[in-house]
Design a protein around this motif. Structure first.
Motif, PDB file in Angstrom:
ATOM      1  N   UNK A 258    -119.190 -52.409  37.727  1.00  0.00           N
ATOM      2  CA  UNK A 258    -117.842 -52.137  37.224  1.00  0.00           C
ATOM      3  C   UNK A 258    -117.792 -52.226  35.695  1.00  0.00           C
ATOM      4  N   UNK A 259    -118.516 -53.181  35.149  1.00  0.00           N
ATOM      5  CA  UNK A 259    -118.599 -53.283  33.682  1.00  0.00           C
ATOM      6  C   UNK A 259    -119.238 -52.041  33.076  1.00  0.00           C
TER       7      UNK A 259
ATOM      8  N   UNK B 173    -116.691 -49.323  33.135  1.00  0.00           N
ATOM      9  CA  UNK B 173    -115.677 -49.543  32.099  1.00  0.00           C
ATOM     10  C   UNK B 173    -116.222 -49.343  30.690  1.00  0.00           C
TER      11      UNK B 173
ATOM     12  N   UNK C 203    -118.040 -51.378  29.104  1.00  0.00           N
ATOM     13  CA  UNK C 203    -118.065 -52.641  28.373  1.00  0.00           C
ATOM     14  C   UNK C 203    -119.501 -53.050  28.095  1.00  0.00           C
ATOM     15  N   UNK C 204    -120.397 -52.699  29.011  1.00  0.00           N
ATOM     16  CA  UNK C 204    -121.816 -52.900  28.733  1.00  0.00           C
ATOM     17  C   UNK C 204    -122.523 -51.544  28.783  1.00  0.00           C
TER      18      UNK C 204
ATOM     19  N   UNK D 265    -114.055 -48.118  24.228  1.00  0.00           N
ATOM     20  CA  UNK D 265    -112.950 -49.063  24.389  1.00  0.00           C
ATOM     21  C   UNK D 265    -111.619 -48.333  24.514  1.00  0.00           C
ATOM     22  N   UNK D 266    -111.409 -47.305  23.697  1.00  0.00           N
ATOM     23  CA  UNK D 266    -110.113 -46.620  23.834  1.00  0.00           C
ATOM     24  C   UNK D 266    -110.098 -45.726  25.067  1.00  0.00           C
TER      25      UNK D 266
ATOM     26  N   UNK E 272    -111.448 -46.559  27.883  1.00  0.00           N
ATOM     27  CA  UNK E 272    -111.104 -47.511  28.941  1.00  0.00           C
ATOM     28  C   UNK E 272    -109.606 -47.803  28.933  1.00  0.00           C
ATOM     29  N   UNK E 273    -109.092 -48.035  27.715  1.00  0.00           N
ATOM     30  CA  UNK E 273    -107.664 -48.338  27.601  1.00  0.00           C
ATOM     31  C   UNK E 273    -106.825 -47.191  28.151  1.00  0.00           C
TER      32      UNK E 273
ATOM     33  N   UNK F 293    -107.581 -52.354  35.314  1.00  0.00           N
ATOM     34  CA  UNK F 293    -108.429 -53.325  36.015  1.00  0.00           C
ATOM     35  C   UNK F 293    -107.598 -54.410  36.693  1.00  0.00           C
TER      36      UNK F 293
END
Ligand code: ATP
Ligand code: MG
Lengths: 231, 475
Positions: free
Chosen positions: A44-45, A48, A50-51, A74-75, A77-78, A83
């Motif tokens: 999941x990371x 997203x 994030x990693x 990051x944007x 994902x936003x 989540x």
């Protein structure tokens, strides 16, 4: 809409994820099961952004995460993903309303969508909460610490749904709930996602929830990694 | 902006630690600025002790000693300057005015300074301010004494009160000149200089006291017969007077002018000042009106500032007797250098106090990090960048420090305003309350900046955490 190709990821040289191919359709409700430590949260990371995977490709909504800078991820994902986590989803010093509208701080897109839907963020938050079965509008000003765990999870769901993201990723959102609340929560989440045509990726090691979902995968079967220690 | 409001709300959520950090920074800021203020204020009050005097002349010796004794009335220099020398110097063309100063007596621990009336015209302090009279009036009567505000307040003296002067500085061992009482003619307004703790008499009166002293010694054989001669029959006194006259005959013809003075004073006596009865000694002294033979120092004002250096070297090479001349402003500056070590030590201590305040903030932020990793993971999941997380910590530290500085400055002014009156009345120290100096602003900017720099440590840690934690909340 989500395509994974030859995705490999290792935490400190310890391979966790090795998925040759996985694709998830728009509006699909996907159940991912797997024992503890099988790498569900890690996947999941990766989704997203994030990693960053060591190799392979994650493509979401036709855009490759590999080609994005980390701030673009990051944007992204936003803007596109909501989540929900197992527990402690909420920021303790913010009110219910502030927690629900938190994505608007980082995504103008979702703010615009929420505003065009209900006219104000507060109205939209109240609308989402009542759709999730919380009908007390006064609750919105309360501190999140005054809520029950079941209410907190619904507030987290409302936050994930605010501004209609394309995808909702839920990482064991029901494990802190008792059986009755679990069933109710899943039912409501499903209804809302269907209404908004949101793709739902739901992670759990609770196999009893599997029957609610049209699609399911077992990460241990899909993953080419031999897990040394399954906790 | 949104991140700053998050940082602020997060802080309010941790009120107790927030207020503790806030106060520790505020107090350290108050301390630091307070020390700076005290430093500049003591320096300026020190530098304000004398102004408008171009040179102070004394017998040859250390310049700091001359300055201390003549301006601060601390310690003493031998009174070895010939009165004639004073006259010579005052007549030299570069000299606009010259005031003779003689010291060595005291009254209940306060310095008694003898000078002449020109002192009030020429002596100035601070911004070329002259001494002001608070009560009474400066009187040219020989036995009038003008007292400083502190003397009046501490000893509870009023106009017309009698004062007995003691020979020597001490309150105990000195010889009381109780046969020459003075009466208070004026009380000076506070100047916040050594003058506040000083009694000012005329040179003639001082000389009268001292010749009276000599008189006693001269009459020693007589004393063997009549031990307490002080309050003895007139005939005894007369002897003294003759004796005095004999001794000072030589002085009497120093100057025609002095006789003139004495004559003028005879008129004064007729006024029967303040209903005081003159003692024998006083009456005699009035008649003689003798200027002293020797004085301690001369305050000199020159016709032009350009003349200072040449006048100084003229005095330093004065043929008739060894003299030295100091430039008050320069000597004050030199003397102040003595304190610079204490100043540096004080600075170091306060810098460390501020450092401790900032380290306290650092440790409190570091302690909060673990419990806030969850908060950070949530923020990451809704789209916050690691940079936002970093900014959250930096913003928090910046805000705490800024609030601490504001509170610290407010506390400083509160302290200054509450201390101003007591400092002035109990210690004779006038605390001037000013706006923050550019130096203060610089210090505050440094503190704020250091807070931000220090916050890089937890900022960087949480940045690393948020990269490795991702969105997984494991605790
Ligand atoms: N931040 C991390 N740093 C290093 N290793 C990690 C990290 N997060 C997870 N791992 C390791 O990756 C493996 C998979 O962890 P992950 O959290 O994805 O499992 P999971 O399937 O979500 O388990 P659970 O069902 O218990 O949540 C574990 O062996 C774990 O030790
Ligand atoms: Mg997990």
């Amino acid at each position: 809409m989500i395509n994974i190709n030859n995705l490999r990821f290792a935490w400190q040289k310890e391979p966790i994820i090795n998925i040759d191919a996985l694709s998830i359709e728009q509006g699909q409700h996907l159940f991912i099961e797997g024992s503890s430590g099988s790498g569900k949260s890690t996947l999941l990371n990766l989704l997203g952004g994030v990693i960053t995977p060591q190799s392979g490709e994650v493509e979401i909504l036709g855009q490759s995460l590999n080609q994005m800078s980390s701030s673009q991820k990051d944007s992204f994902r936003a803007n596109h993903i909501g989540f929900i986590f197992q527990q402690f989803n909420l920021i303790p010093y913010l009110s219910v309303l502030e927690n629900i509208t938190l994505p608007c701080t980082f995504s103008i897109d979702r703010k615009q969508k929420a505003l065009s839907r209900s006219g104000s963020l507060q109205k939209e938050a109240i609308r989402l909460l009542s759709a999730l079965g919380i009908n007390d509008p006064a609750l919105i000003k309360r501190s999140v610490n005054e809520l029950s765990v079941g209410q907190q999870q619904r507030v987290a769901a409302a936050r994930a749904m605010l501004g209609s993201p394309d995808i909702i990723i839920a990482d064991e959102p029901t494990s802190a709930l008792d059986n009755d609340h679990r069933q109710v929560f899943i039912k409501i989440l499903f209804e809302e996602c269907e209404k908004e045509n949101i793709t739902l990726i739901f992670v759990s090691h609770d196999a009893t929830l599997k029957h609610h979902f049209s699609h399911h995968i077992n990460l241990q079967e899909l993953n080419q990694v031999s897990i040394k220690e399954a906790l | 902006m949104a991140i700053l409001s998050l940082a602020f709300k997060s802080l309010l959520n941790r009120k107790l630690t927030f207020f503790i950090t806030l106060f520790s920074i505020a107090i350290s800021v108050t301390l630091l600025l307070g020390v700076q203020t005290l430093k500049t204020e003591t320096n300026s009050s020190f530098m304000k002790s004398i102004s408008g005097t171009d040179l102070i002349i004394g017998s040859r010796g250390a310049s700091s000693q001359l300055l201390l004794s003549s301006v601060f009335h601390i310690g003493n220099t031998p009174n070895t300057i010939q009165y004639n020398t004073y006259k010579k110097i005052s007549q030299s063309p570069a000299v606009e005015w010259a005031v003779p100063i003689s010291m060595g007596d005291s009254h209940k621990g306060y310095t008694v300074m003898a000078t002449d009336l020109s002192f009030y015209d020429y002596f100035s302090f601070a911004n070329k301010q002259h001494l002001k009279v608070d009560k009474g009036a400066i009187d040219d009567d020989m036995f009038a004494v003008v007292i400083g505000s502190e003397v009046a307040k501490k000893l509870n003296y009023n106009i017309g009160d009698q004062v007995i002067v003691t020979h020597g500085g001490g309150e105990i061992e000195g010889h009381h000149h109780d046969n020459i009482p003075f009466y208070i003619s004026a009380i000076l307004a506070p100047s916040f200089t050594a003058i506040d703790q000083t009694l000012i008499i005329s040179l003639e009166a001082m000389e009268a006291m001292h010749t009276d002293n000599h008189g006693h010694f001269g009459a020693l054989p007589g004393e063997q017969i009549l031990p307490s001669d002080n309050h003895q029959a007139h005939s005894d006194h007369d002897e003294h007077e003759h004796h005095d006259e004999a001794i000072h005959e030589e002085h009497a013809d120093h100057d025609e002018h002095e006789h003139h003075d004495a004559a003028a004073h005879a008129d004064h006596d007729a006024h029967a000042h303040h209903g005081h009865q003159d003692t024998q000694e006083q009456r005699v002294a009035r008649l003689l009106k003798i200027k002293p033979e020797k004085i301690n120092a001369i305050f000199v004002g020159l016709t032009s500032p350009q003349a200072i250096l040449s006048m100084q070297s003229y005095v330093n090479n004065y043929q008739a007797e060894p003299l030295s001349a100091i430039i008050p402003a320069v000597a004050l500056q030199e003397l102040w250098q003595f304190f610079s070590l204490a100043e540096v030590a004080l600075n170091i201590v306060t810098v460390f106090v501020v450092l401790v305040g900032l380290l306290g903030m650092l440790s409190i932020i570091l302690m909060s990090l673990n419990e806030r990793r969850r908060e950070m993971a949530i923020l990451r999941s809704v789209g916050a960048r690691p940079g936002h997380i970093f900014g959250l910590i930096i913003g928090e530290a910046g805000f705490v420090c800024f609030a601490g500085i504001l509170l610290g400055v407010a506390l400083l002014y509160l302290l200054l305003f509450t201390l101003q009156a007591p400092l002035a009345s109990y210690y004779g120290f006038y605390l001037d309350i000013n706006m923050l100096t550019s130096n203060d602003w610089f210090i505050l900017a440094i503190i704020q900046l250091s807070a931000l720099v220090i916050a890089f440590i937890p900022g960087w840690l949480i940045y690393k955490y948020s990269l490795s934690d991702g969105m997984s909340i494991k605790f």
